[in-house]
Scaffold this motif. Structure first.
Motif, PDB file in Angstrom:
ATOM      1  N   PHE A  14       0.835  -1.209   0.000  1.00  0.00           N
ATOM      2  CA  PHE A  14       0.000   0.000   0.000  1.00  0.00           C
ATOM      3  C   PHE A  14       0.867   1.256   0.000  1.00  0.00           C
ATOM      4  O   PHE A  14       0.703   2.152  -0.833  1.00  0.00           O
ATOM      5  N   PHE A  17       2.636   1.732  -3.306  1.00  0.00           N
ATOM      6  CA  PHE A  17       1.778   2.255  -4.379  1.00  0.00           C
ATOM      7  C   PHE A  17       1.461   3.730  -4.160  1.00  0.00           C
ATOM      8  O   PHE A  17       1.434   4.517  -5.105  1.00  0.00           O
ATOM      9  N   VAL A  18       1.225   4.092  -2.896  1.00  0.00           N
ATOM     10  CA  VAL A  18       0.951   5.505  -2.608  1.00  0.00           C
ATOM     11  C   VAL A  18       2.162   6.356  -2.976  1.00  0.00           C
ATOM     12  O   VAL A  18       2.032   7.401  -3.624  1.00  0.00           O
ATOM     13  N   PHE A  20       4.543   5.662  -5.126  1.00  0.00           N
ATOM     14  CA  PHE A  20       4.684   5.693  -6.588  1.00  0.00           C
ATOM     15  C   PHE A  20       3.712   6.697  -7.188  1.00  0.00           C
ATOM     16  O   PHE A  20       4.074   7.519  -8.037  1.00  0.00           O
TER      17      PHE A  20
END
Lengths: 156, 299
Positions: A14, A17-18, A20
């Motif tokens: 998580f 991804f945040v 990125f």
């Protein structure tokens, strides 16, 4: 339904991804959106300005047309005036010319008449002399009476 | 540990994740001993014996795959993004981003949204995609996984578990919610300082005299936020999946009930589209709201 290390794996995924998204996705797309917003705003402002300018140009064009019309009508009236003048002038010239022609014709006629009268006079004198000569040929000598005849001719 | 295929074993099979951890053996009913090896659990009993240090491979695989898919999509748009006429793909991405941006700006008042907005985007799209897996007919992926497993590794197809909806595994929503909790604590301390944060926990709502009471109350409030977040998402999706599984069991009960089941599945799937979107949206909005609260000073 066991709670296990998947929890930690999910949390890490998580966060990854945040991160990125924060670094590589959000800023460029947001920037493009802002840029487009600005472009559109500029475009609208330009359109507004264009409309305003067009209005001004129309007003100016109207004014120019008005002026041109005034000028044209003035020119036309001037031309008419000038035309009348020319016609009047031409009439005057024609009358004077006509009078001149008439008077010169009269003078010529008079001259012709005088010349004809003179000729007539000479011819009448000659005819009278010839007639008198024929009548008096036997009793009157040409030479003795020529003075008298000349005097008669001049009196005609 | 192949069980006979009954309705109840079918349902149980669907509710078991593919767990990887320390292998256990059942030497006699109810007594498990570790074998010392690592591997996939071959029954739900073994999976529950694996303890905390095991991992649900299906949940991790699906969630990371969907996350990568999402990031690949947005990244490929971001690379070619232009402020001129957008491509259809860019249009679609912009639709989502604009929606997120509006929502975040509407509920977040703590200054710049450079962190919160991408966070909200990630939560919304990722949770939505994970929920979306719920709409895949329930037996498709487990069957593929079972046959792949038996073909590649020679295991009994009945012992291969595969749950494709990560959000119906409590670990996924809870992992995200705990991350949100960490973010709440991080931003609280960052904005209000360590003293401010603990002051908030201890000195309200009843003043300094009631400090222990305040502390208990506030800690519960703080912890309730992520847990309610996780439970709401998990509960909704778990129930939704359960209904899909129950409907799927109808297919084995003859033509008439089977066709009724098909009808029900379509109906529930259509209704479920609303639920999965709504749950993704709620998770996102509440996260933003919690972070907004963390940014505000209470006195």
């Amino acid at each position: 339904m066991n709670i296990n290390a998947t929890l930690i794996g999910q949390a890490i995924a998580f966060l990854f991804f945040v991160g990125f998204c924060m670094k590589y996705v959000w800023p460029p797309i947001m920037q493009a959106l802002d840029e487009r917003k600005k472009k559109i705003a500029d475009g609208l402002a330009a359109a507004e300005r264009g409309r305003h300018e067009q209005e001004l140009a129309e007003k100016r064009a109207q004014q120019v047309i008005h002026e041109a019309k005034d000028q044209a009508s003035e020119i036309v009236s001037q031309a008419q005036r000038r035309g009348n003048e020319i016609v009047d002038e031409a009439k005057g010239t024609a009358r004077i010319e006509g009078e001149r022609i008439v008077s010169s014709a009269r003078a010529e006629i008079e001259q012709e008449a005088n010349r004809a009268r003179d000729e007539l006079r000479v011819q009448v004198g000659a005819v009278a002399l010839a007639g008198a000569g024929k009548i008096l040929s036997r009793e009157i000598d040409d030479k003795a009476h020529s003075d008298l005849l000349d005097e008669l001719v001049s009196q005609i | 540990m192949a069980e006979e295929l009954t309705v109840s074993s079918h349902i149980k099979h669907h509710l078991q994740n593919l767990a990887f951890g320390r292998k256990h053996e059942e030497i006699e009913p109810g007594v498990w001993v570790p074998t010392g090896d690592w591997g996939f659990a071959l029954s739900s009993g073994e999976a529950s014996q694996m303890g905390f240090w095991s991992i649900h491979v299906d949940t991790m695989f699906m969630s990371i795959m969907l996350g990568v898919l999402m990031m690949w999509f947005f990244r490929s748009v971001a690379k070619k993004v232009s402020a001129g006429v957008p491509t259809p793909m860019q249009n679609f991405a912009e639709l989502i981003i604009e929606f997120i941006d509006t929502t975040v700006r509407g509920s977040f008042s703590g200054g710049k949204t450079t962190f919160v907005a991408p966070l909200a985007l990630t939560i919304f799209v990722w949770v939505f995609l994970m929920n979306l897996m719920d709409l895949v007919p329930v037996d498709v992926f487990p069957q593929i996984a079972a046959h792949t497993g038996s073909f590649l590794f020679g295991v009994d197809p009945h012992d291969v578990y595969f749950k494709i909806v990560p959000t119906t595994d409590i670990n996924a929503p809870l992992g995200m919610a705990l991350t949100v909790l960490l973010l709440i604590i991080f931003f609280s301390i960052k904005i209000k300082g360590l003293g401010g944060f603990f002051g908030e926990l201890a000195f309200q709502p009843f003043g300094k005299k009631m400090l222990p009471f305040n502390f208990v109350l506030e800690v519960v409030t703080l912890l309730a936020k992520p847990f309610s977040l996780a439970m709401r998402l998990f509960g909704n999706l778990y129930a939704g999946e359960m209904i899909f599984i129950l409907i799927a069991t109808m297919y084995s009960a003859g033509l008439v009930i089977g066709s009724l089941g098909a009808l029900l599945q379509v109906g529930w799937a259509i209704f479920h589209i609303l639920i999965i979107t709504l749950q993704a949206f709620i998770f996102m909005v509440l996260t933003v709201v919690y972070l907004d609260m963390a940014h505000q000073e209470h006195h």
